[in-house]
Design a protein around this motif. Structure first.
Motif, PDB file in Angstrom:
ATOM      1  N   PRO A  88      -1.103  -5.294  -8.354  1.00  0.00           N
ATOM      2  CA  PRO A  88      -0.305  -5.693  -9.518  1.00  0.00           C
ATOM      3  C   PRO A  88       1.153  -5.223  -9.488  1.00  0.00           C
ATOM      4  O   PRO A  88       1.443  -4.034  -9.353  1.00  0.00           O
ATOM      5  N   LYS A  89       2.066  -6.184  -9.643  1.00  0.00           N
ATOM      6  CA  LYS A  89       3.510  -5.909  -9.568  1.00  0.00           C
ATOM      7  C   LYS A  89       3.985  -4.899 -10.601  1.00  0.00           C
ATOM      8  O   LYS A  89       4.860  -4.095 -10.319  1.00  0.00           O
ATOM      9  N   GLY A  90       3.416  -4.940 -11.783  1.00  0.00           N
ATOM     10  CA  GLY A  90       3.861  -4.049 -12.848  1.00  0.00           C
ATOM     11  C   GLY A  90       3.363  -2.621 -12.721  1.00  0.00           C
ATOM     12  O   GLY A  90       3.579  -1.804 -13.616  1.00  0.00           O
ATOM     13  N   ARG A  91       2.698  -2.308 -11.608  1.00  0.00           N
ATOM     14  CA  ARG A  91       2.161  -0.959 -11.400  1.00  0.00           C
ATOM     15  C   ARG A  91       2.557  -0.384 -10.046  1.00  0.00           C
ATOM     16  O   ARG A  91       1.976   0.586  -9.587  1.00  0.00           O
TER      17      ARG A  91
ATOM     18  N   ARG B 160      11.808  11.014  -7.706  1.00  0.00           N
ATOM     19  CA  ARG B 160      10.512  10.865  -8.378  1.00  0.00           C
ATOM     20  C   ARG B 160      10.379   9.476  -8.985  1.00  0.00           C
ATOM     21  O   ARG B 160      11.303   8.980  -9.607  1.00  0.00           O
ATOM     22  N   PRO B 161       9.204   8.863  -8.836  1.00  0.00           N
ATOM     23  CA  PRO B 161       8.981   7.586  -9.509  1.00  0.00           C
ATOM     24  C   PRO B 161       8.795   7.821 -11.009  1.00  0.00           C
ATOM     25  O   PRO B 161       8.656   8.970 -11.453  1.00  0.00           O
TER      26      PRO B 161
ATOM     27  N   ASP C 136      -4.968  -8.029  -1.354  1.00  0.00           N
ATOM     28  CA  ASP C 136      -4.072  -7.051  -0.718  1.00  0.00           C
ATOM     29  C   ASP C 136      -3.826  -7.360   0.757  1.00  0.00           C
ATOM     30  O   ASP C 136      -3.918  -6.497   1.621  1.00  0.00           O
ATOM     31  N   LEU C 137      -3.453  -8.606   1.037  1.00  0.00           N
ATOM     32  CA  LEU C 137      -3.108  -8.976   2.411  1.00  0.00           C
ATOM     33  C   LEU C 137      -1.705  -8.499   2.776  1.00  0.00           C
ATOM     34  O   LEU C 137      -1.384  -8.350   3.955  1.00  0.00           O
ATOM     35  N   LYS C 138      -0.856  -8.255   1.778  1.00  0.00           N
ATOM     36  CA  LYS C 138       0.514  -7.791   2.006  1.00  0.00           C
ATOM     37  C   LYS C 138       0.807  -6.472   1.301  1.00  0.00           C
ATOM     38  O   LYS C 138       1.839  -5.863   1.537  1.00  0.00           O
ATOM     39  N   THR C 139      -0.064  -6.074   0.389  1.00  0.00           N
ATOM     40  CA  THR C 139       0.150  -4.858  -0.399  1.00  0.00           C
ATOM     41  C   THR C 139      -1.015  -3.905  -0.165  1.00  0.00           C
ATOM     42  O   THR C 139      -1.915  -4.189   0.609  1.00  0.00           O
ATOM     43  N   SER C 140      -0.998  -2.788  -0.873  1.00  0.00           N
ATOM     44  CA  SER C 140      -2.116  -1.843  -0.824  1.00  0.00           C
ATOM     45  C   SER C 140      -2.343  -1.294  -2.226  1.00  0.00           C
ATOM     46  O   SER C 140      -1.490  -1.420  -3.094  1.00  0.00           O
ATOM     47  N   SER C 141      -3.507  -0.683  -2.431  1.00  0.00           N
ATOM     48  CA  SER C 141      -3.885  -0.199  -3.764  1.00  0.00           C
ATOM     49  C   SER C 141      -4.476   1.205  -3.683  1.00  0.00           C
ATOM     50  O   SER C 141      -5.402   1.446  -2.898  1.00  0.00           O
ATOM     51  N   TRP C 142      -3.924   2.112  -4.508  1.00  0.00           N
ATOM     52  CA  TRP C 142      -4.532   3.435  -4.647  1.00  0.00           C
ATOM     53  C   TRP C 142      -5.957   3.248  -5.163  1.00  0.00           C
ATOM     54  O   TRP C 142      -6.214   2.349  -5.974  1.00  0.00           O
TER      55      TRP C 142
ATOM     56  N   TYR D  35       4.935   7.242  -2.571  1.00  0.00           N
ATOM     57  CA  TYR D  35       4.888   5.971  -3.293  1.00  0.00           C
ATOM     58  C   TYR D  35       5.662   4.935  -2.501  1.00  0.00           C
ATOM     59  O   TYR D  35       6.563   5.253  -1.742  1.00  0.00           O
ATOM     60  N   TYR D  36       5.257   3.682  -2.668  1.00  0.00           N
ATOM     61  CA  TYR D  36       5.832   2.580  -1.910  1.00  0.00           C
ATOM     62  C   TYR D  36       5.969   1.361  -2.802  1.00  0.00           C
ATOM     63  O   TYR D  36       5.170   1.156  -3.709  1.00  0.00           O
ATOM     64  N   ALA D  37       6.954   0.538  -2.498  1.00  0.00           N
ATOM     65  CA  ALA D  37       7.203  -0.670  -3.285  1.00  0.00           C
ATOM     66  C   ALA D  37       6.043  -1.662  -3.206  1.00  0.00           C
ATOM     67  O   ALA D  37       5.891  -2.498  -4.087  1.00  0.00           O
TER      68      ALA D  37
END
Length: 189
Positions: free
Chosen positions: A86-89, A106-107, A138-144, A177-179
Motif C-alpha cells: 500500500p502506497k499510503g504506508r 527518521r521517517p 508485491d512483484l515490485k514492492t515488499s511488505s513488513w 525503511y525504503y520507498a
C-alpha cells in the motif's frame, strides 16, 4: 478548540465503503469461495469500528478484501489485496524502537504504530504466503510482516516479496525503511 478523532464513519462514508468492498468482493470471488456478501455486510454493519479500520486500509491504498472465514469463530477475515504494498504506508521503519534508534533521516511513522492506530495487525509469514496463493502480490514492492520476538530483540525485522514466481522472506534492521516497502494488514470481523 481541538476536535477529537473518532473511529466512526459518517453514514455516507460507510455506504460508499460498503459499495467499494462489495464491488471488490464480487470481482474476486476466487478469494472467498463459499462466503456470501450478505454475511460480510451484516457483520460490518454490526461493527462500526471494524468498518472504520477497513476504511483506513482502503484510504492508505490496501484494497482490503475477504480472504476467508475462521471455522471456529465464524469471523470474516480481510487482508490488504492491493497488487503492490500500500502506497499510503510506505517509507516506514518496522516499529517505534527501530525508529528511535535512527540518528538521522527518521521517517514519519512505523509499520507497527500505523497498524495499531488503524486497528489491524501486520500479516504473519503464514498469512503472507496464504495471500500469495490468491494472486501475485508485491512483484515490485515488499511488505513488513510480524517479526518473531527472538529476531526483533536482536535488532532485526522481517519482510516479504514475490520475485521469480516465489515468495521470499528476508531480514533487515528494524530501523531501515525504503520507498518501496510498506506493510499489509489483516482484520477479523
Amino acid at each position: 478548540m481541538t476536535m477529537k478523532k473518532t473511529n466512526n464513519l459518517s453514514p455516507e462514508q460507510a455506504e460508499e465503503l460498503l459499495h467499494t468492498l462489495k464491488t471488490r468482493f464480487e470481482k474476486n470471488k476466487h478469494r472467498h469461495a463459499g462466503i456470501a456478501w450478505s454475511a460480510v455486510q451484516s457483520r460490518l454493519e454490526a461493527n462500526p469500528t471494524k468498518l472504520w479500520s477497513l476504511h483506513e486500509m482502503e484510504r492508505t491504498g490496501g484494497e482490503p478484501d475477504v480472504v476467508g472465514q475462521d471455522p471456529d469463530t465464524n469471523e470474516i477475515i480481510f487482508f490488504d489485496c492491493a497488487a503492490e504494498s500500500p502506497k499510503g504506508r510506505r517509507s516506514v521503519c518496522y516499529d517505534r524502537e527501530g525508529l528511535e534508534s535512527r540518528k538521522e533521516h527518521r521517517p514519519e511513522n512505523t509499520a507497527v504504530d500505523m497498524a495499531t492506530t488503524m486497528g489491524i495487525a501486520l500479516l504473519t509469514e503464514a498469512q503472507y504466503r496464504e495471500l500469495q496463493l490468491l494472486g501475485e502480490f508485491d512483484l515490485k514492492t515488499s511488505s513488513w510482516i510480524q517479526t518473531p520476538a527472538e529476531i526483533r530483540k536482536l535488532g532485526g525485522a522481517l519482510f516479504c516479496d514475490r520475485r521469480y514466481d516465489h515468495v521470499f522472506v528476508y531480514h533487515n534492521g528494524a530501523q531501515s525503511y525504503y520507498a518501496a516497502r510498506a506493510f499489509r494488514g489483516a482484520l477479523r470481523v
